[in-house]
Write an enzyme that holds these catalytic residues in place. Structure first.
Site, PDB file in Angstrom:
ATOM      1  CG  LEU A  11      15.798  16.278 -22.425  1.00 40.36           C
ATOM      2  CD1 LEU A  11      15.094  15.814 -21.150  1.00 40.36           C
ATOM      3  CD2 LEU A  11      15.885  15.121 -23.427  1.00 40.36           C
ATOM      4  CB  VAL A  13      13.198  21.431 -31.125  1.00 44.60           C
ATOM      5  CG1 VAL A  13      12.743  20.817 -32.437  1.00 44.60           C
ATOM      6  CG2 VAL A  13      12.270  22.557 -30.702  1.00 44.60           C
ATOM      7  N   GLY A  15      17.038  17.714 -29.083  1.00 44.44           N
ATOM      8  CA  GLY A  15      17.507  16.763 -28.081  1.00 44.44           C
ATOM      9  C   GLY A  15      16.434  15.761 -27.671  1.00 44.44           C
ATOM     10  CB  VAL A  76      22.804  22.837 -25.130  1.00 49.68           C
ATOM     11  CG1 VAL A  76      22.397  21.811 -24.073  1.00 49.68           C
ATOM     12  CG2 VAL A  76      24.317  22.856 -25.313  1.00 49.68           C
ATOM     13  CB  SER A 130      21.068  17.946 -41.273  1.00 41.79           C
ATOM     14  OG  SER A 130      20.065  18.646 -42.007  1.00 41.79           O
ATOM     15  CE  LYS A 184      23.147  20.786 -40.204  1.00 41.04           C
ATOM     16  NZ  LYS A 184      22.389  21.264 -39.110  1.00 41.04           N
ATOM     17  CG  HIS A 187      23.628  20.410 -44.582  1.00 38.89           C
ATOM     18  ND1 HIS A 187      22.652  21.138 -43.923  1.00 38.89           N
ATOM     19  CD2 HIS A 187      22.988  19.336 -45.101  1.00 38.89           C
ATOM     20  CE1 HIS A 187      21.493  20.537 -44.032  1.00 38.89           C
ATOM     21  NE2 HIS A 187      21.660  19.434 -44.753  1.00 38.89           N
ATOM     22  CG  ASN A 188      22.910  24.390 -41.680  1.00 39.04           C
ATOM     23  OD1 ASN A 188      22.731  23.221 -42.012  1.00 39.04           O
ATOM     24  ND2 ASN A 188      22.544  24.841 -40.496  1.00 39.04           N
ATOM     25  CD  GLU A 191      19.067  24.224 -44.087  1.00 42.36           C
ATOM     26  OE1 GLU A 191      19.493  23.084 -43.841  1.00 42.36           O
ATOM     27  OE2 GLU A 191      18.698  25.011 -43.194  1.00 42.36           O
TER      28      GLU A 191
HETATM   29  N1  LIG Z   1      15.864  23.027 -34.682  1.00 42.94           N
HETATM   30  C1  LIG Z   1      16.472  22.506 -35.727  1.00 42.94           C
HETATM   31  O1  LIG Z   1      15.893  22.282 -36.816  1.00 42.94           O
HETATM   32  C2  LIG Z   1      17.918  22.149 -35.644  1.00 42.94           C
HETATM   33  C3  LIG Z   1      18.737  22.592 -34.615  1.00 42.94           C
HETATM   34  N2  LIG Z   1      20.047  22.224 -34.568  1.00 42.94           N
HETATM   35  C4  LIG Z   1      20.917  22.658 -33.480  1.00 42.94           C
HETATM   36  O2  LIG Z   1      20.677  21.850 -32.332  1.00 42.94           O
HETATM   37  C5  LIG Z   1      20.932  22.586 -31.135  1.00 42.94           C
HETATM   38  C6  LIG Z   1      19.663  22.568 -30.286  1.00 42.94           C
HETATM   39  O3  LIG Z   1      18.643  23.202 -31.040  1.00 42.94           O
HETATM   40  P1  LIG Z   1      17.092  23.084 -30.681  1.00 42.94           P
HETATM   41  O4  LIG Z   1      16.822  21.783 -30.041  1.00 42.94           O
HETATM   42  O5  LIG Z   1      16.357  23.468 -31.919  1.00 42.94           O
HETATM   43  O6  LIG Z   1      16.955  24.256 -29.631  1.00 42.94           O
HETATM   44  P2  LIG Z   1      15.889  24.457 -28.457  1.00 42.94           P
HETATM   45  O7  LIG Z   1      15.824  25.920 -28.224  1.00 42.94           O
HETATM   46  O8  LIG Z   1      14.642  23.713 -28.681  1.00 42.94           O
HETATM   47  O9  LIG Z   1      16.620  23.778 -27.203  1.00 42.94           O
HETATM   48  C7  LIG Z   1      17.780  24.357 -26.671  1.00 42.94           C
HETATM   49  C8  LIG Z   1      18.303  23.477 -25.548  1.00 42.94           C
HETATM   50  O10 LIG Z   1      19.487  24.125 -25.026  1.00 42.94           O
HETATM   51  C9  LIG Z   1      19.333  24.241 -23.618  1.00 42.94           C
HETATM   52  N3  LIG Z   1      20.002  25.430 -23.112  1.00 42.94           N
HETATM   53  C10 LIG Z   1      19.877  26.699 -23.550  1.00 42.94           C
HETATM   54  N4  LIG Z   1      20.638  27.521 -22.798  1.00 42.94           N
HETATM   55  C11 LIG Z   1      21.245  26.746 -21.874  1.00 42.94           C
HETATM   56  C12 LIG Z   1      22.160  27.018 -20.819  1.00 42.94           C
HETATM   57  N5  LIG Z   1      22.628  28.250 -20.589  1.00 42.94           N
HETATM   58  N6  LIG Z   1      22.587  25.983 -20.062  1.00 42.94           N
HETATM   59  C13 LIG Z   1      22.138  24.726 -20.297  1.00 42.94           C
HETATM   60  N7  LIG Z   1      21.272  24.410 -21.288  1.00 42.94           N
HETATM   61  C14 LIG Z   1      20.834  25.407 -22.057  1.00 42.94           C
HETATM   62  C15 LIG Z   1      17.844  24.366 -23.411  1.00 42.94           C
HETATM   63  O11 LIG Z   1      17.540  24.084 -22.087  1.00 42.94           O
HETATM   64  P3  LIG Z   1      16.279  24.795 -21.353  1.00 42.94           P
HETATM   65  O12 LIG Z   1      15.104  23.937 -21.672  1.00 42.94           O
HETATM   66  O13 LIG Z   1      16.651  24.775 -19.918  1.00 42.94           O
HETATM   67  O14 LIG Z   1      16.177  26.185 -21.907  1.00 42.94           O
HETATM   68  C16 LIG Z   1      17.325  23.319 -24.390  1.00 42.94           C
HETATM   69  O15 LIG Z   1      17.432  22.043 -23.862  1.00 42.94           O
HETATM   70  C17 LIG Z   1      21.355  23.967 -31.602  1.00 42.94           C
HETATM   71  O16 LIG Z   1      22.745  24.021 -31.699  1.00 42.94           O
HETATM   72  C18 LIG Z   1      20.728  24.080 -32.994  1.00 42.94           C
HETATM   73  O17 LIG Z   1      21.380  25.003 -33.808  1.00 42.94           O
HETATM   74  C19 LIG Z   1      20.587  21.365 -35.491  1.00 42.94           C
HETATM   75  C20 LIG Z   1      19.846  20.897 -36.518  1.00 42.94           C
HETATM   76  C21 LIG Z   1      18.464  21.268 -36.711  1.00 42.94           C
HETATM   77  O1  LIG Z   2      20.528  23.200 -39.006  1.00 45.46           O
HETATM   78  C1  LIG Z   2      19.376  23.371 -39.317  1.00 45.46           C
HETATM   79  C2  LIG Z   2      18.825  22.739 -40.524  1.00 45.46           C
HETATM   80  O2  LIG Z   2      19.789  22.041 -41.242  1.00 45.46           O
HETATM   81  C3  LIG Z   2      18.544  24.265 -38.450  1.00 45.46           C
HETATM   82  O3  LIG Z   2      17.181  24.211 -38.733  1.00 45.46           O
HETATM   83  C4  LIG Z   2      19.057  25.661 -38.475  1.00 45.46           C
HETATM   84  O4  LIG Z   2      18.460  26.396 -37.441  1.00 45.46           O
HETATM   85  C5  LIG Z   2      18.779  26.338 -39.805  1.00 45.46           C
HETATM   86  O5  LIG Z   2      19.470  27.533 -39.891  1.00 45.46           O
HETATM   87  P1  LIG Z   2      18.748  28.962 -39.701  1.00 45.46           P
HETATM   88  O6  LIG Z   2      18.008  28.882 -38.366  1.00 45.46           O
HETATM   89  O7  LIG Z   2      19.880  29.926 -39.700  1.00 45.46           O
HETATM   90  O8  LIG Z   2      17.801  29.113 -40.859  1.00 45.46           O
END
Ligand SMILES: NC(=O)C1=CN([C@@H]2O[C@H](COP(=O)(O)OP(=O)(O)OC[C@H]3O[C@@H](n4cnc5c(N)ncnc54)[C@H](OP(=O)(O)O)[C@@H]3O)[C@@H](O)[C@H]2O)C=CC1
Ligand SMILES: O=C(CO)[C@H](O)[C@H](O)COP(=O)(O)O
Length: 473
Positions: A11, A13, A15, A76, A130, A184, A187-188, A191
């Site tokens: 959960l 950003v 999730g 995650v 994305s 994806k 895509h990045n 990006e």
């Molecule tokens: N932010 C963005 O714009 C985007 C992100 N993504 C991808 O989505 C995924 C999540 O990113 P984001 O939500 O931004 O990241 P966050 O850092 O906000 O959340 C990470 C999540 O992973 C969990 N986590 C980390 N380590 C562990 C572990 N060892 N065991 C179990 N759970 C764990 C965290 O749990 P806890 O709260 O316990 O630390 C948390 O729920 C990543 O793969 C990211 O690259 C994809 C598209 C866009």
């Molecule tokens: O997937 C994404 C956007 O499409 C994420 O925001 C990703 O973290 C962007 O890549 P970086 O953190 O390497 O700039």
């Protein structure tokens, strides 16, 4: 409440927003997070959607709270965390349950995980998502890979939560195992290229033309109305017109010029090299982020070599701004052409049959690189699915013919004023090489034969093992 058949763990950003989006679209959902306090925080903030959500602190309890066959979305941190979460989940799952990795995973890991989990009797989909946090909450673009049969089980849900372009969901199944995560990744990569080129044009206006951030923001605002119209141009216009609440300064001036990166851009460059399909504009953008990260060394080098005079005073500002707009468009077309060619090659190499027109279609809304240009890209691949390069499509050839001279002028002008344009100049070199019927690689072949007897083809005879009259040693 009866048990939901969908669960989501992670959960953070993305999730938490994806969970709200799923609930908002009428699906009941069990949620879990490693850090329990975040489960409580999430549920407290879920408002009217609280009735659709059940929170769990322990994995075992989380899985027991989901009706079979289960669909469990993992959102995650990418990398070993995904393997750790899979290892924690699988002992409690039943055959037929479906795991979805919706993070930014390396497609090589997704290929491996698909095989391992399917061998154990579980389903597995790797889905690239994305759109950042707003996209996750109100409509992302989703790029799925894995079994088509398993995708069909979640297609309605993914279509419901996805961004819509003229009513059509920006969600698609793009091929088996790693296809979704590969798309994806590319895509990045695109990006990265798009963002870097925008930053470069900002640099020319700021350091070459001496314009203030707000004025540059206005230029981007204008560009956003034309062929460059895109989310990234739109947010750049906004960023440049935003003041720092703490100091009142333009916010761009209080942000340190060191760019972060989490892996996908670098992977896109690595995979393009592995496939032998050049993506030099994307690679240059990855390189530029690495250069940005070495700020201390850059400052040392500036002291050593001196601060160059970057001010361009030789031509009219308006003329340069128009040339910059065309240069950015040409560079962007080249970056997209490279990205799509890499996807095509990966699809052929892995037997994915990834539909390129569909890829362009689902990028038109929800995702970070959404732009008006994607309509033409979708049409180009729909008209000719065998199209080897976007640069060969008549619509893009016309655009390149109209803009590449300005890209050349800008690259030449900025080189004279020590204004770095790594991505735009890489794009120009790629274009000039790619359209050169006779290259200079005959020199490379002669050198290889001279030092290593590697042989060469002749222009006037068949065969590839001809040698030059150079004696060994
Ligand atoms: N932010 C963005 O714009 C985007 C992100 N993504 C991808 O989505 C995924 C999540 O990113 P984001 O939500 O931004 O990241 P966050 O850092 O906000 O959340 C990470 C999540 O992973 C969990 N986590 C980390 N380590 C562990 C572990 N060892 N065991 C179990 N759970 C764990 C965290 O749990 P806890 O709260 O316990 O630390 C948390 O729920 C990543 O793969 C990211 O690259 C994809 C598209 C866009
Ligand atoms: O997937 C994404 C956007 O499409 C994420 O925001 C990703 O973290 C962007 O890549 P970086 O953190 O390497 O700039």
């Amino acid at each position: 409440m009866t048990k939901p058949s969908i669960g989501l763990t992670g959960l953070g950003v993305m999730g938490s927003n994806l969970a709200l989006n799923i609930a908002d679209n009428g699906f009941d959902l069990a949620v879990h997070n490693r850090t329990n306090a975040d489960v409580d925080r999430f549920l407290e903030k879920s408002g009217d959607l609280r009735a659709r959500l059940t929170g769990h602190y322990e994995i075992e309890d989380f899985i027991a709270g989901i009706a079979t066959p289960r669909t469990i979305i993992m959102m995650v941190k990418a990398g070993s965390v995904v393997d750790a979460v899979i290892a924690a989940l699988t002992p409690h799952l039943e055959k037929g349950d479906l795991l979805i990795d919706a993070g930014n995973s390396d497609f090589n890991d997704t290929v491996r995980r698909t095989k391992t989990l399917e061998d154990q009797g579980f389903g597995f989909l790797g889905i690239g998502v994305s759109g950042g946090e707003v996209g996750a909450r109100f409509g992302p673009s989703t790029m799925a890979g894995g079994s088509a049969e398993k995708y069909a089980l979640v297609e309605d849900m993914l279509n419901a939560i996805a961004a819509k372009h003229e009513g059509e969901p920006c969600a698609a199944w793009l091929g088996p195992d790693g296809a979704g995560h590969f798309v994806k990744t590319m895509h990045n990569g695109i990006e990265y290229g798009d963002m870097q080129m925008i930053a470069e044009t900002y640099g020319v206006m700021r350091n070459g033309l001496g314009m203030e951030p707000k004025a540059i923001g206005k230029v981007f605002e204008r560009w956003n109305e034309g062929a460059l119209g895109s989310y990234l141009i739109e947010i750049t216009a906004q960023i440049l017109q935003t003041e720092d609440p703490q100091t009142g300064a333009d916010i761009i001036d209080v942000i340190v010029d060191r760019a972060g990166q989490k892996g996908t851009g670098r992977w896109s460059a690595i995979e393009s090299q592995k496939l032998g399909v050049p993506a030099s504009a994307i690679e240059a953008a990855v390189t530029a982020r690495a250069l940005s990260a070495g700020k201390d060394q850059r400052e040392t080098m500036e002291r050593l070599y001196g601060t160059p005079d970057t001010v361009i005073s030789s031509a009219s500002m308006e003329a340069i701004i128009t040339q910059l707009e065309n240069a950015l468009l040409a560079g962007k077309i080249i970056a997209y052409a490279q990205g799509f060619s890499v996807i095509r090659a990966a699809s052929e190499e892995n037997g994915w049959n990834t539909p390129l027109a569909r890829v362009a279609e689902i990028w038109r809304a929800g995702c970070i690189i959404r732009s008006v240009m994607l309509n033409d890209i979708a049409s180009a691949f729909a008209n000719n699915p065998a199209l080897e390069s976007l640069l060969l499509a008549p619509a893009f050839a016309d655009k390149m013919k109209a803009t590449h001279a300005d890209l050349r002028t800008i690259v030449a002008l900025t080189a004279q004023h020590a204004l770095p344009l790594p991505a735009l100049s890489a794009a120009l070199s790629y274009f000039d090489y790619a359209r050169q019927g006779q290259s200079t690689a005959n020199i490379l072949q002669a050198q290889r034969d001279f030092f290593g007897a590697h042989g060469f083809e002749r222009t006037d005879e068949e065969g590839s093992d001809h040698h030059g009259p150079w004696a060994m040693g």
